[in-house]
Scaffold this active site. Sequence first.
Site, PDB file in Angstrom:
ATOM      1  CB  SER A   1      -0.966  -0.044   1.188  1.00  0.00           C
ATOM      2  OG  SER A   1      -2.019   0.867   1.023  1.00  0.00           O
TER       3      SER A   1
ATOM      4  CD  GLU B   1      -6.174  -4.309  -3.156  1.00  0.00           C
ATOM      5  OE1 GLU B   1      -6.178  -3.608  -2.132  1.00  0.00           O
ATOM      6  OE2 GLU B   1      -5.204  -5.018  -3.472  1.00  0.00           O
TER       7      GLU B   1
ATOM      8  CG  HIS C   1      -5.599  -2.665   1.118  1.00  0.00           C
ATOM      9  ND1 HIS C   1      -4.907  -2.623  -0.083  1.00  0.00           N
ATOM     10  CD2 HIS C   1      -5.056  -1.686   1.889  1.00  0.00           C
ATOM     11  CE1 HIS C   1      -3.999  -1.652  -0.030  1.00  0.00           C
ATOM     12  NE2 HIS C   1      -4.067  -1.076   1.153  1.00  0.00           N
TER      13      HIS C   1
END
Length: 548
Positions: free
Chosen positions: A202, A332, A451
């Site tokens: 990220s 995600e 994520h």
Amino acid sequence: MNVVISWVLLAISSSSFVCSLVVQTDLGGVRGAVLTSRLGSPFHAFRGIRYAEPPLGALRFLNPKPVRPWSPSVFDATEDGPMCPQPRKNLTDVSEDCLRLNVYTRDVHARRPVIVFLHPGGFYAFTGQSKVLAGPEPFMDRDCVLVALNYRLGSLGFLATGTAEAPGNAGLKDQVLALRWIQQHIHRFGGDPQQVTLLGYSAGSISIGLHMLSPMSRGLFHRGICMSASPYGQTKYQRTDLLLAQRQARLLQCPQSPAKQLVDCLRQKPALDYVSTFDDMFEVGWNPVLNWHVVIEEDFGQERFLVEDPFKTALRGDFYKVPLITGITEFEFLSAALYDLRDANIIGKFNSDWEHYAPIAFLYERETNHSRHASRVLREKYLGSVQRLEYPQSLKGLGELYSDALIGVSFNRFVRLMAPHTPIYVYLFRYKGRYSFLKNPENHQAMGPVHHDELLYLFHVPPESPLFRREDPENQMIERLTRMWWEFAAKGCPHNKNDEYLKDLHWPLYNDREKSYLEIDAQLTAKAGGFNLERYHIWDELFPMPTS
């Protein structure tokens, strides 16, 4: 080899002892602890090592300074150092004296590939500590040296007034200084400074993409594993982030101008005052997720991290080229959609004024005719003709919109920009395990892969999952993922036909014609034709990628 080592027996009970290793560096001795890998092998852990002077007082907001030697004393690196100031319920482990790194090694006499973890968190949260996101136990069954580091976050790391007092990008310059420390000292811990792989997730992945562009980072690493993000989204880069700096000033009762007075006042405020105002630095819930921005720095005589627009550098091909792995998870940012849809205040704002709030959440220009047009198109394409967003009916569409806006579009552009210049392996992570960073609020079952979920198979993440053992169903994914990443760190290629877990792996390099990628699920399957391309095309039409 010019390494001086001493062993110290530390009594931990009347009948048991553990060997503590002191490694001598040019800065002084560093005492570590002995820990045990996931599968039971001992390794050395040196945690909380200072790599920079504490960024306090006059050093706040500026380029970090290299740490001064602590010799002749010995630095106690047997426990994690503090995390950088950030929003947390328990602040006892938070300090501005946080520019620390952890080194994990199996053999200080060796010369092993080095993997450097750059943690996620939107440039305002998380840490390289072993007890949060970066427990080293899974990687320590591989023959590598692992480094995890902290860097300054939020306003303390990314205040950017466009003036010499706060030119911006301090947190990224912290990373550079840590990489310089690794080049100078990692050989003392058994690492090879000529085989350094950056592993970022990220915000950490965005960081790697930027290190490829920065004149400060050239030569400090040799490969990159960029997981779930890149610097090439739809947001335009600016030379200042003054509006956000002024919001911080208002919250801390500092003057908003001139910039020098603003910064002088902010330098006097306690670090925990920044933590207490985190919530109010965002506009709608935790939106925009990427609230603190990387900026193009003006030249005030400081060493500059970013000197021009990243798209311009990438399109010119004038960047530091290293082999890459990059990819995303299947769902995600479904978590952001779930959070918003279950918050009456937030979803009420979306429903009452979509054209105003959508650009805040999905990171594009605001309050222009084009912005309003883009908001209408995105709503139609992702959410259809429904009049009101609600849970659970809107979860899939809003989840895909969040995922593409925050991660997918930038990932897709990164692949397209890098592939002509450097080898790049692309993956889609679809494995759904028993644990996830997103749990169904009704039955508490994992809703991934979302994520951060791959991190559960690379590191021990104590807040989210136990330390998996060989007999656990997650074992095969841990073995495959850590081995592919280690093979890539060792030789720039994830394959090893002699490895029982990788013997059937066929992961082709990406090119624009085949658009090949690896689907990582219960099986590892090579596929072609890319993924989510119709969705990414929507963004390319609304926000065309620069061509020069």
